[in-house]
Design an enzyme around this catalytic site. Structure first.
Site, PDB file in Angstrom:
ATOM      1  N   HIS A 144       0.831  -1.202   0.000  1.00 18.43           N
ATOM      2  CA  HIS A 144       0.000   0.000   0.000  1.00 18.43           C
ATOM      3  C   HIS A 144       0.864   1.251   0.000  1.00 18.43           C
ATOM      4  O   HIS A 144       1.966   1.247   0.518  1.00 18.43           O
ATOM      5  CB  HIS A 144      -1.024   0.032   1.132  1.00 18.43           C
ATOM      6  CG  HIS A 144      -0.511   0.079   2.554  1.00 18.43           C
ATOM      7  ND1 HIS A 144       0.404  -0.800   3.069  1.00 18.43           N
ATOM      8  CD2 HIS A 144      -0.831   0.902   3.582  1.00 18.43           C
ATOM      9  CE1 HIS A 144       0.615  -0.531   4.350  1.00 18.43           C
ATOM     10  NE2 HIS A 144      -0.105   0.509   4.691  1.00 18.43           N
TER      11      HIS A 144
ATOM     12  N   GLU B 284       5.921  -1.666   6.309  1.00 21.44           N
ATOM     13  CA  GLU B 284       5.415  -2.286   7.553  1.00 21.44           C
ATOM     14  C   GLU B 284       5.691  -3.782   7.597  1.00 21.44           C
ATOM     15  O   GLU B 284       5.741  -4.383   8.673  1.00 21.44           O
ATOM     16  CB  GLU B 284       3.902  -2.061   7.677  1.00 21.44           C
ATOM     17  CG  GLU B 284       3.534  -0.620   7.964  1.00 21.44           C
ATOM     18  CD  GLU B 284       2.033  -0.421   8.190  1.00 21.44           C
ATOM     19  OE1 GLU B 284       1.679   0.579   8.810  1.00 21.44           O
ATOM     20  OE2 GLU B 284       1.217  -1.250   7.744  1.00 21.44           O
TER      21      GLU B 284
HETATM   22 FE   LIG Z   1      -0.019   0.577   9.657  1.00 21.00          FE
END
Ligand SMILES: [Fe+2]
Lengths: 282, 135
Positions: free
Chosen positions: A195, A242
């Site tokens: 993302h 992440e």
């Molecule tokens: Fe996050």
């Protein structure tokens, strides 16, 4: 003695939390995203699988840590943590109860093992921590296990390397296995998958890359340990970084694992939703 | 394996449409981001929404450019000025906007177009990985 019984990873998209809180999980948009967690919900509720403690690896999204303090690895050691107010009021979810004895034990053990952990007591926990709990446990009055928050900086560069994360996982495993209480402990890695939340490249999704990441999380973590940050950024978007946190979970499980369940769905808001359940082999 | 920090940072500039939140950006945007953090408190959100300019006057270390971008909710500009999306989330959440709504404003697409792109698999990385190598 305490032991690591399973590892789970999951994305922690804030809109997923909102869908749970607003009762929208069965509408057309969200149904396929949540369906992939049905297996896990059933599995984790069985007495033989239910963890006593979850070490929940996540990143704080400018909630507990602002620009004044940026710990690379911070372990929550207080008895409990409240859900954070991220701008729309706190999520209506239970208070997070810690296993503080184990948390302090892990902190001490990791520091002695040359991981310079930051110890934090007063801290509110944001969607990074509470959304995975909602995905795995639904909406109970109290979370069914103790939770040790382990916050990793993946916001301000450089975040820790994947290799560092993997090795921290190994140190956490050693710490858990030297804790005298008989406990089933799971390690969860959260965030990701691909993302990007900024600029003209926003909305980037790389399903092929994500699926290879899931494959190798099980079968070839050695490849993932060596992956430089730039590859995450180029291939999985600026917020795809992440995923380094998933390697803490993987490092804690040991060399060989069995994949019990997997789910991949595009899109949850801006994000490719990924989820895997692993079990150590020995 | 130790990486050279200069090479490490230089590579970030090769990614199209992306501003990696380096310490240089963090220093530039310090007050924008701390301002955004103040909106985690309900009483501050109320004061901000009641009179945005007056609220910004309480942040003398922010530049006028940063303040103007905040008033305009120009998130793309705010990223150039050192803002970080997780901090700025407090600003758009206070407006009752989701990440998807706020992020879509940076893409030149309408919210609807952006949402539909995400539902049909998202934006392909093809050609968007590297400026120099164009792959
Ligand atoms: Fe996050």
């Amino acid at each position: 003695m305490a032991r690591i019984t399973a590892g789970i990873t999951s994305s922690h998209v804030p809109a997923i939390g909102a869908a749970v809180d607003l009762g929208n999980t069965q509408d057309d948009y969200w149904k396929p995203a949540f369906a992939g967690f049905d297996w896990t919900k059933e599995w984790i509720a069985k007495p033989e699988n239910k963890p006593d403690v979850v070490i929940l690896v996540y990143n704080d999204h400018a909630s507990a840590f602002d620009m004044n303090l940026i710990p690379t690895f911070a372990i929550g050691c207080a008895d409990e943590f409240q859900p954070a107010d991220e701008g729309w009021g706190p999520r209506p979810v239970p208070v997070v109860k810690n296993h503080a004895d184990l948390a302090w034990h892990i902190a001490q053990s990791c520091i002695l093992d040359e991981f310079d952990m930051t110890i934090i007591n007063k801290m509110d926990v944001d969607h990074g921590l509470t959304v995975p709990l909602s995905l795995m446990f639904g909406q109970p009055d109290a979370w069914p296990c103790k939770i040790i928050p382990l916050a990793v900086n993946v916001v301000t560069y450089p975040p820790p390397s994947g290799n560092r994360c993997y090795n921290l996982g190994k140190a956490i495993r050693d710490a858990v296995e030297s804790f005298p209480e008989d406990l089933k402990v799971q390690v969860w890695g959260t965030g990701g998958m691909s993302h990007q939340l900024q600029g003209t490249r926003a909305g980037l999704i790389n399903a092929e890359w994500d699926k290879k990441f899931l494959d190798d999380l099980t079968a070839d973590p050695e490849r993932l340990r060596k992956m430089p940050h730039i590859e995450y950024l180029r291939e999985a978007g600026s917020e795809g970084i992440e995923l380094v946190m998933w390697l803490i979970m993987r490092g804690a499980l040991g060399k060989d694992v069995r994949e019990l369940h997997r789910h991949y769905h595009v899109a949850a808001s801006n994000t490719a939703l990924g989820h895997i359940v692993l079990e150590p082999k020995e | 394996m130790k990486q050279n920090i200069h090479e490490y940072l230089a590579e970030f500039d090769d990614i199209p449409g992306t501003r990696v939140y380096t310490t240089a950006r963090a220093r530039k945007g310090y007050w924008v981001n701390q301002f955004a953090m103040s909106l985690m408190k309900d009483e501050n959100r109320k004061r901000w929404l009641a009179d945005e300019k007056a609220y910004l006057d309480e942040w003398p270390n922010m530049t006028q450019e940063q303040k103007d971008a905040l008033l305009a909710r120009d998130y793309d500009k705010l990223l150039d000025l050192g803002g970080n999306i997780y901090f700025l989330a407090k600003v758009f959440s206070t407006d009752g906007k989701s990440y998807l709504q706020a992020v879509s404003t940076m893409t030149g697409m309408s919210v609807e177009e952006y949402r539909n792109m995400m539902l049909s698999g998202g934006r392909s990385p093809e050609g968007l990985r590297s400026k120099k190598k164009g792959y």
